[in-house]
Scaffold this active site. Structure first.
Site, mmCIF file in Angstrom:
data_model
loop_
_atom_site.group_PDB
_atom_site.id
_atom_site.type_symbol
_atom_site.label_atom_id
_atom_site.label_comp_id
_atom_site.label_asym_id
_atom_site.label_seq_id
_atom_site.Cartn_x
_atom_site.Cartn_y
_atom_site.Cartn_z
ATOM 1 N N ASP A 43 -17.115 7.233 -1.797
ATOM 2 C CA ASP A 43 -15.881 7.138 -1.010
ATOM 3 C C ASP A 43 -15.636 8.530 -0.424
ATOM 4 O OD1 ASP A 43 -13.398 6.330 0.000
ATOM 5 O OD2 ASP A 43 -12.400 6.296 -1.955
ATOM 6 N N ARG B 146 0.883 -1.180 0.000
ATOM 7 C CA ARG B 146 0.000 0.000 0.000
ATOM 8 C C ARG B 146 0.911 1.218 0.000
ATOM 9 N NH1 ARG B 146 -5.374 1.466 3.403
ATOM 10 N NH2 ARG B 146 -6.125 0.030 1.808
ATOM 11 N N ARG C 127 -13.441 -8.543 1.966
ATOM 12 C CA ARG C 127 -12.016 -8.326 1.717
ATOM 13 C C ARG C 127 -11.222 -9.569 2.123
ATOM 14 N NH1 ARG C 127 -10.057 -3.185 1.556
ATOM 15 N NH2 ARG C 127 -8.167 -4.286 0.931
ATOM 16 N N CYS D 171 -16.328 1.705 0.444
ATOM 17 C CA CYS D 171 -15.169 0.869 0.781
ATOM 18 C C CYS D 171 -14.768 1.029 2.245
ATOM 19 C CB CYS D 171 -14.005 1.190 -0.143
ATOM 20 S SG CYS D 171 -13.399 2.885 -0.006
ATOM 21 N N HIS E 51 -7.326 0.731 -6.453
ATOM 22 C CA HIS E 51 -7.537 -0.113 -5.262
ATOM 23 C C HIS E 51 -8.253 -1.402 -5.705
ATOM 24 C CE1 HIS E 51 -7.828 -1.325 -1.239
ATOM 25 N NE2 HIS E 51 -8.732 -0.498 -0.764
ATOM 26 N N GLN F 85 -10.184 -3.988 -3.312
ATOM 27 C CA GLN F 85 -11.516 -3.579 -2.848
ATOM 28 C C GLN F 85 -12.581 -3.975 -3.866
ATOM 29 O OE1 GLN F 85 -12.262 -1.877 0.227
ATOM 30 N NE2 GLN F 85 -14.272 -2.629 -0.414
HETATM 31 N N1 NVA Z 1 -9.845 6.717 -1.612
HETATM 32 C C1 NVA Z 1 -9.517 6.312 -0.269
HETATM 33 C C2 NVA Z 1 -9.758 4.835 -0.088
HETATM 34 C C3 NVA Z 1 -9.447 4.318 1.287
HETATM 35 C C4 NVA Z 1 -9.647 2.841 1.409
HETATM 36 C C5 NVA Z 1 -8.048 6.655 0.013
HETATM 37 O O1 NVA Z 1 -7.211 6.451 -0.878
HETATM 38 O O2 NVA Z 1 -7.765 7.153 1.092
HETATM 39 N N1 CP Z 2 -11.244 -0.077 2.380
HETATM 40 C C1 CP Z 2 -9.982 -0.132 2.835
HETATM 41 O O1 CP Z 2 -9.045 -0.400 2.101
HETATM 42 O O2 CP Z 2 -9.863 0.097 4.162
HETATM 43 P P1 CP Z 2 -8.491 0.309 4.986
HETATM 44 O O3 CP Z 2 -7.916 1.631 4.564
HETATM 45 O O4 CP Z 2 -8.927 0.287 6.421
HETATM 46 O O5 CP Z 2 -7.565 -0.827 4.667
#
Ligand code: NVA
Ligand code: CP
Length: 304
Positions: free
Chosen positions: A219, A104, A288, A259, A131, A134
């Protein structure tokens, strides 16, 4: 030597994506019925997190443990990655010691570079651009509640962000219509939208996007790394909240997904998020776990 990676949904064919989702549903049943086998005994997952996480970390770590394997949590605060060791070198070293890696991070090019130098499968666990994990869970969740997503209409309301981009890829791979509503200036990349052709429609009007949709999803307005823009985005995204009023334009049995984490009363009303006749966000989060277990089985089985 062919190593399979999962950096975007396009790394698997449509048939392979269906295979992973079917396996996820089977593995979910196996877990419920207490008949999981330790198929990952002796296997180690390296988990590189340069951004925060609850669902992704817990699902990957619990998933490995449930199947007899181990997971290593690697943060830039206490690895040499955080002190500037090149991604190319980190990839060559880490992938000699573990069986599979998830990352990540910020720049999508980081996961691409890591994958290029890795001897083992690499999974994108969120970048600024995509992502895909997800989306596996989201398609599984829709399928469980409403059957095949093929030919259906999904509405994305809000930011043209990493989740939106992965929904665009999903529309192409799973063959459904995606109606995207973003404030002007926050649309997804024109190049990606053009690639999706008839699968995607972009508007600045949430009602147009939600009309007739079988699923409405959103989101946060400001993603990780955009904290400084939170206030400005709150203003620009006024009118883009998903709530019962917006859902009233969707199809009769439309679902709501997010998500998570959710910012109540910003992109979603508390009332809608908590309305479990429409909102399937908790199933989505649970999936997930199952979807990523299935993904790891697929990648390990198909990498030689
Ligand atoms: N768009 C959000 C998704 C978090 C799971 C982010 O990148 O923070
Ligand atoms: N939806 C998701 O990826 O959640 P986290 O940021 O908690 O991993």
């Amino acid at each position: 030597m062919a190593i399979r990676h999962f950096l975007t949904l396009k790394d698997l064919s449509t048939a392979e994506l269906h295979q992973v989702i079917e396996l996820a549903m089977e593995m979910k049943a196996a877990k419920r019925e207490n008949r999981q086998e330790p198929i990952f005994a002796g296997k180690v997952l390296g988990m590189i997190f340069e951004k925060s996480s609850t669902r992704t970390r817990v699902s990957f770590e619990a998933g490995m443990a449930q199947l007899g394997g181990d997971a290593l949590f690697l943060s830039p605060n206490d690895t040499q990655l955080g002190r500037g060791e090149p991604v190319e070198d980190s990839a060559r070293v880490i992938s000699r010691m573990v069986d599979i890696v998830m990352i990540r991070t910020f720049d999508h090019s980081t996961v691409e570079t890591f994958a290029q130098y890795s001897k083992v499968p690499v999974i994108n666990a969120l970048t600024d651009d995509y992502h895909p994990c997800q989306l596996l869970a989201d398609i599984q969740t829709f399928t469980e509640h409403r059957g095949s997503v093929q030919g259906k209409t999904v509405a994305w309301i809000g930011d043209g962000n990493n989740m939106c981009n992965s929904w665009i890829n999903a529309a192409m791979q799973f063959d459904f219509k995606l109606h995207i509503a973003c404030p002007a200036g926050y649309e997804p990349s024109a190049e990606l939208v053009a690639q999706a052709g008839d699968h995607v429609m972009v508007t600045n009007n949430p009602v147009i996007a939600a009309t007739g949709a079988d699923l409405v999803t959103t989101d946060v307005f400001a993603s990780m790394g955009q904290e400084d823009e939170q206030q400005e985005r709150l203003e620009k995204f006024a009118g883009f909240q998903v709530n019962h009023k917006l859902m009233s334009h969707a199809a009769d049995n439309a679902l709501f997904m997010h998500c998570l984490p959710a910012h109540r009363e910003e992109e979603v009303s508390t009332e809608l998020l908590e309305d479990e006749t429409i909102s399937v966000v908790w199933d989505e989060a649970e999936n997930r776990l199952h979807a990523q277990k299935a993904l790891m089985v697929f990648l390990l089985k198909n990498s030689h």
